[in-house]
Design an enzyme around this catalytic site. Structure first.
Site, mmCIF file in Angstrom:
data_model
loop_
_atom_site.group_PDB
_atom_site.id
_atom_site.type_symbol
_atom_site.label_atom_id
_atom_site.label_comp_id
_atom_site.label_asym_id
_atom_site.label_seq_id
_atom_site.Cartn_x
_atom_site.Cartn_y
_atom_site.Cartn_z
ATOM 1 N N HIS A 164 0.843 -1.204 0.000
ATOM 2 C CA HIS A 164 0.000 0.000 0.000
ATOM 3 C C HIS A 164 0.875 1.249 0.000
ATOM 4 C CE1 HIS A 164 -3.508 2.550 1.374
ATOM 5 N NE2 HIS A 164 -2.482 3.287 1.765
ATOM 6 N N GLU A 165 1.791 1.314 0.950
ATOM 7 C CA GLU A 165 2.594 2.537 1.106
ATOM 8 C C GLU A 165 3.478 2.778 -0.110
ATOM 9 O OE1 GLU A 165 2.259 4.866 3.191
ATOM 10 O OE2 GLU A 165 0.760 3.891 4.418
ATOM 11 N N HIS A 168 1.769 4.355 -3.072
ATOM 12 C CA HIS A 168 1.650 5.822 -3.071
ATOM 13 C C HIS A 168 2.806 6.440 -3.861
ATOM 14 C CE1 HIS A 168 -1.887 6.549 -0.747
ATOM 15 N NE2 HIS A 168 -1.447 5.886 0.308
ATOM 16 N N TYR A 179 -4.496 14.452 -3.414
ATOM 17 C CA TYR A 179 -4.865 13.738 -2.196
ATOM 18 C C TYR A 179 -5.986 14.468 -1.467
ATOM 19 C CZ TYR A 179 -3.885 10.283 1.400
ATOM 20 O OH TYR A 179 -3.962 9.217 2.269
ATOM 21 N N GLU A 188 -5.917 6.537 -2.506
ATOM 22 C CA GLU A 188 -5.947 5.543 -1.419
ATOM 23 C C GLU A 188 -6.348 4.163 -1.941
ATOM 24 O OE1 GLU A 188 -5.319 4.894 1.777
ATOM 25 O OE2 GLU A 188 -4.098 6.659 1.460
ATOM 26 N N ASP A 261 -9.964 14.050 7.231
ATOM 27 C CA ASP A 261 -9.262 13.028 6.442
ATOM 28 C C ASP A 261 -9.266 13.405 4.951
ATOM 29 O OD1 ASP A 261 -7.949 10.621 5.819
ATOM 30 O OD2 ASP A 261 -9.823 9.490 5.719
ATOM 31 N N HIS A 266 -9.688 7.935 3.223
ATOM 32 C CA HIS A 266 -9.575 6.544 3.696
ATOM 33 C C HIS A 266 -10.953 5.920 3.908
ATOM 34 C CE1 HIS A 266 -5.563 8.108 4.942
ATOM 35 N NE2 HIS A 266 -5.175 6.882 4.636
HETATM 36 ZN ZN ZN Z 1 -2.548 5.322 1.973
#
Ligand code: ZN
Length: 346
Positions: A164-165, A168, A179, A188, A261, A266
């Site tokens: 996931h990270e 990005h 974002y 996301e 957020d 998310h």
């Molecule tokens: Zn993320």
């Protein structure tokens, strides 16, 4: 001739794997590790994210793992380099293997040469901070906390979190989705999609065998939940008196309007996450082969605007499916999946 990697074309979102709505709630209840983790995350957001150091590309996978030894100093002491033997520290070895598994999906399946497409070295720091309840990619390296042990376990324990990270980073170098609001939720969602595919590819799982969870195993024993998110059934990952209930919608009818957020990036990611799951489920077999290829072509094809909303993205996936397969089966499946989550592509 040596070329230094090009800087990313787009600003990097500072995404921590545990979303702020969870840590906020824990901090309100007086949870000390969550409070300190939130303060650290806010400091990271305020700082300019680091550009990867300019190094000539090695034309192969190059990993370096460092140990912050429970301090907040980066990068920490190097404890394992590419090709080095495993060390007597599971966090170091899981981080090393996780970076390798992410590189493998992108390189072997999609022919992408690391995160930037130009052999960016993959670096990580483990044991960051004191019981730090998060993990993030700072534009230069992956950083993992150990978790507090009460709510969260060691953040190196989840392969999909690592995928996931790092995704990005791929998005930052390609579509550069803003974002914020729907483009942020797509940013996301793409990280969840490829994070899950990293895990499925490493385990050799079919879409029917996969758990479609993000962060499975991250919640400590005693927490009523299985993960941070579920792509198969958004909104069902946890329901716990301390964490609250998973707020993710699976359909546009339940889209959450919120200012927090970054507009619920998310939260509303549940909708495109579920569309991807529906495509993979309907096609069967290995999700990285057809469903993943359509999403990868969409992410890297150069047709998406950074402000793309769900409808624009959905239409781009239909075009990508049509461009790659002469047969209409994949395209029809993609159209049907978006329709099932309340998004028309016509
Ligand atoms: Zn993320």
């Amino acid at each position: 001739m040596n070329r230094t990697p090009a800087p990313p074309a787009h600003p990097l979102p500072h995404c921590t794997i545990v979303p702020p709505h969870i840590l906020d709630r824990l901090a309100e209840q007086g949870h000390e590790a969550a409070r300190r983790s939130l303060a650290l995350d806010a400091a990271h957001r305020a700082n300019r994210l680091l550009a990867a150091p300019a190094r000539p590309p090695a034309h192969r996978l190059t990993r370096t793992i460092a140990d912050a030894r429970h301090t907040e100093t980066l990068p920490g002491r190097t404890v394992r380099r590419e090709g080095g033997a495993p060390v007597a520290d599971g966090s170091v070895d899981r981080a090393y293997d996780g970076l390798g598994a992410t590189f493998a999906l992108y390189e072997q399946v999609y022919g992408r040469e690391s995160i930037d497409g130009a052999w960016l070295p993959l670096d990580a720091t483990v044991h960051y901070g004191d019981h730090y309840d998060n993990a993030f990619w700072n534009g230069s390296r992956m950083v993992f906390g150990d978790g507090d042990g009460e709510i969260f376990t060691d953040f190196t324990s989840c392969l999909d979190v690592i995928g996931h990270e790092l995704t990005h980073g791929v998005t930052q170098y390609t579509a550069g989705l803003d974002y914020q609001d729907q483009s942020g939720a797509l940013n996301e969602s793409l990280s969840d999609v490829f994070g899950s595919l990293v895990k499925q590819y490493a385990l050799g799982q079919s879409s029917a065998e996969a758990d479609w969870l993000i962060g499975a195993g991250l919640l400590a024993p005693g927490i009523n939940g299985v993960a941070l998110r579920s792509m198969k059934a958004p909104g069902t990952a946890y329901d716990d008196e301390r964490l609250g209930k998973d707020p993710q919608p699976a359909h546009m009818d339940d889209y959450v309007q919120t200012a927090s957020d970054a507009g619920g990036v998310h939260i509303n990611s549940g909708i495109p996450n579920h569309a991807f799951y529906l495509v993979a489920d309907a096609l069967g077999g290995h999700a990285w082969e057809r469903a993943g290829q359509v999403w990868y072509d969409t992410l890297t094809g150069g047709t998406l605007s950074p402000a793309a909303d769900f409808t624009a993205f959905a239409r781009a996936t239909v075009a990508a499916a049509r461009a790659r397969w002469a047969d209409d089966a994949v395209t029809d499946t993609v159209v049907a999946a978006w329709s099932q989550v309340g998004i028309s592509t016509t």
